[in-house]
Scaffold this motif. Sequence first.
Motif, short mmCIF file in Angstrom:
data_model
loop_
_atom_site.label_atom_id
_atom_site.label_comp_id
_atom_site.label_asym_id
_atom_site.label_seq_id
_atom_site.Cartn_x
_atom_site.Cartn_y
_atom_site.Cartn_z
N ASN A 195 0.82 -1.22 0.00
CA ASN A 195 0.00 0.00 0.00
C ASN A 195 0.85 1.26 0.00
O ASN A 195 0.53 2.24 -0.67
CB ASN A 195 -0.95 0.00 1.20
N VAL A 196 1.94 1.24 0.75
CA VAL A 196 2.87 2.38 0.79
C VAL A 196 4.28 1.83 0.95
O VAL A 196 4.48 0.68 1.34
CB VAL A 196 2.56 3.36 1.94
N CYS A 197 5.25 2.70 0.68
CA CYS A 197 6.65 2.28 0.78
C CYS A 197 7.51 3.52 0.96
O CYS A 197 7.01 4.56 1.39
CB CYS A 197 7.04 1.47 -0.45
N SER A 198 8.76 3.41 0.63
CA SER A 198 9.70 4.49 0.93
C SER A 198 9.39 5.80 0.22
O SER A 198 9.87 6.87 0.63
CB SER A 198 11.13 4.04 0.60
N HIS A 207 2.73 9.36 7.48
CA HIS A 207 2.28 8.69 8.70
C HIS A 207 1.84 7.25 8.47
O HIS A 207 1.60 6.52 9.43
CB HIS A 207 1.08 9.46 9.28
N VAL A 208 1.73 6.82 7.22
CA VAL A 208 1.16 5.51 6.92
C VAL A 208 2.17 4.40 7.17
O VAL A 208 3.38 4.63 7.32
CB VAL A 208 0.65 5.47 5.47
N GLU A 209 1.68 3.16 7.19
CA GLU A 209 2.52 1.99 7.46
C GLU A 209 2.55 1.07 6.25
O GLU A 209 1.55 0.92 5.54
CB GLU A 209 1.96 1.19 8.63
N ARG A 210 3.69 0.39 6.06
CA ARG A 210 3.76 -0.70 5.08
C ARG A 210 3.04 -1.88 5.73
O ARG A 210 3.66 -2.76 6.34
CB ARG A 210 5.21 -1.05 4.76
N ARG A 211 1.75 -1.90 5.56
CA ARG A 211 0.92 -2.84 6.31
C ARG A 211 0.08 -3.75 5.42
O ARG A 211 -0.23 -4.88 5.80
CB ARG A 211 0.01 -2.04 7.24
N GLN A 227 9.09 -9.40 2.78
CA GLN A 227 8.67 -8.64 3.96
C GLN A 227 9.59 -7.43 4.16
O GLN A 227 10.80 -7.54 4.14
CB GLN A 227 8.72 -9.54 5.19
N GLY A 228 8.98 -6.26 4.32
CA GLY A 228 9.76 -5.06 4.55
C GLY A 228 10.27 -4.38 3.30
O GLY A 228 10.90 -3.33 3.37
N GLY A 229 9.99 -4.96 2.12
CA GLY A 229 10.42 -4.36 0.88
C GLY A 229 11.51 -5.13 0.19
O GLY A 229 12.19 -5.97 0.78
N ASP A 230 11.69 -4.86 -1.09
CA ASP A 230 12.66 -5.59 -1.91
C ASP A 230 13.17 -4.66 -2.99
O ASP A 230 12.91 -3.45 -2.97
CB ASP A 230 12.03 -6.85 -2.50
N SER A 231 13.85 -5.20 -3.98
CA SER A 231 14.53 -4.34 -4.95
C SER A 231 13.59 -3.71 -5.97
O SER A 231 13.99 -2.78 -6.68
CB SER A 231 15.60 -5.15 -5.70
N SER A 232 12.36 -4.19 -6.08
CA SER A 232 11.46 -3.60 -7.07
C SER A 232 10.14 -3.12 -6.47
O SER A 232 9.19 -2.85 -7.20
CB SER A 232 11.18 -4.60 -8.20
N LYS A 237 0.02 -6.80 9.41
CA LYS A 237 0.62 -6.18 10.60
C LYS A 237 0.56 -7.07 11.83
O LYS A 237 1.58 -7.30 12.50
CB LYS A 237 -0.06 -4.85 10.89
N ASP A 238 -0.61 -7.58 12.18
CA ASP A 238 -0.77 -8.31 13.44
C ASP A 238 -0.02 -9.62 13.45
O ASP A 238 0.58 -10.01 14.46
CB ASP A 238 -2.26 -8.54 13.73
#
Length: 458
Positions: free
Chosen positions: A68-71, A82-86, A446-451, A104-105
Amino acid sequence: MQPDPTFYPSAREAMLAPREELAYVALLDASGDGRPDGLATIDLSDGSIADVHDMSVPGDELHHFGWNVCSAALCPYAPHPHVERRYLVLPGLRSSRIYIFDVKDDPRRPKLVKTIEPETVFERTGYSRPHTVHCGTDAIYVSALGNVDGDAPGGVFTLDHDTFEPKGRWEADRGPQRLHYDFWWHLGHDTMITSEWGTPNQIEPGPSLELLAGRGYGHRLHVWDLTRRTHLQEIDLGDRHQMALELRPAHDPTRTYGFVNTVIDVEDLSSNIFTWYLEDGVWKARKTITIPAEPADPDLLPEPLKQFGAVPPLVSDISLTLDDRILLVSAWGTGELKAYDVSDPFAPRETGSVRIGGIVRRDAHPAAPGRPLNGGPQMVEASRDGRRVYFTNSLYRSWDDVFYPDGVSGWMAKVDVAEDGSLALDAGFFTDFAADGRRAHQIRLQGGDSSSDSYCFP
């Protein structure tokens, strides 16, 4: 209020992030109308399947999902710091249905929290067949391959960051653009790039030799003003280079270049990589890598290839490490994952290769040396530090069945990338989906990757 700790202002800082522990993988039902597709959670410590969540109904053909969101939320002008990578946003390429999963949970067991039905997508965007999801600075961006009737134009629509409701078409002036596939951007230059495959009515029945001979698939890039949402320029890669697919711009926002793969050259069956770049205010593209077809016994080839006596590489995905140094290239037809040093984006140098699967070769994995594998490296994803690459073996159901008529048994493998760019298969990592019976496609870490992320700072 602190930003999400998985957001990084630059790719350089993202490379220092903790090692990934989980992967999320889309599983596709082989029949298309039997079981629903699934979202698998993979424990990356050993490749075991931690969880599988089935979708609500069959027939989705889950494709290139994203966060939904990222860096990009850390860009100075981003309204959503304020949003989360959730949440994972999963588009159904066949059904036009979109699923929203909350991780998230319990990251090991994603929870389905919202479903956007096809009729809502049709009504609010005029598009169908959502294909790729990217998290932008102002919204969630989704590519679509065609209109509601399965014809051109395809394009991009957006979802609200908070409610996930479709906001509408992105384009304000599309100019000559009709076909669509992928999209990415150069945030530092307020520029979007889009690529072309074909309309849903062209691709859903499977590959067409008639369309290939008539050079009827996509072969162009399109350049857009990202803020004004207007078409600026068209870059024709040449109609012999059919199906311009994955876009991988440099992660450093000060750099104005990137890479795109074309699946097949209709004159020699090769696959090619082009480097696009900005020069004197004009966007251009130059062919920088050619991967030739490999001669093969016609008796071992599927029907469409017998007349050619060769296996095309069918490069279907590429991934660029966050330091913009190593480009990973998956040759799904020949069963090869290649690595190139692209420190000089106009003079790539091959640094490594591994063989697994393939239309003819059927190379085994070291974990099961006596078992021939079908499919080949297809969707490929590199870790944030660029030292691990994960890949799966299914492309698209109707295309799988043409090139691998004996069926594709789903698997996921991993290679380690050395400092010099050489590749080595991890003999202890092999995720086998044979017992599940579904095929593996898109991977997210999880937490993001190269693309998955884009950055506003070098």
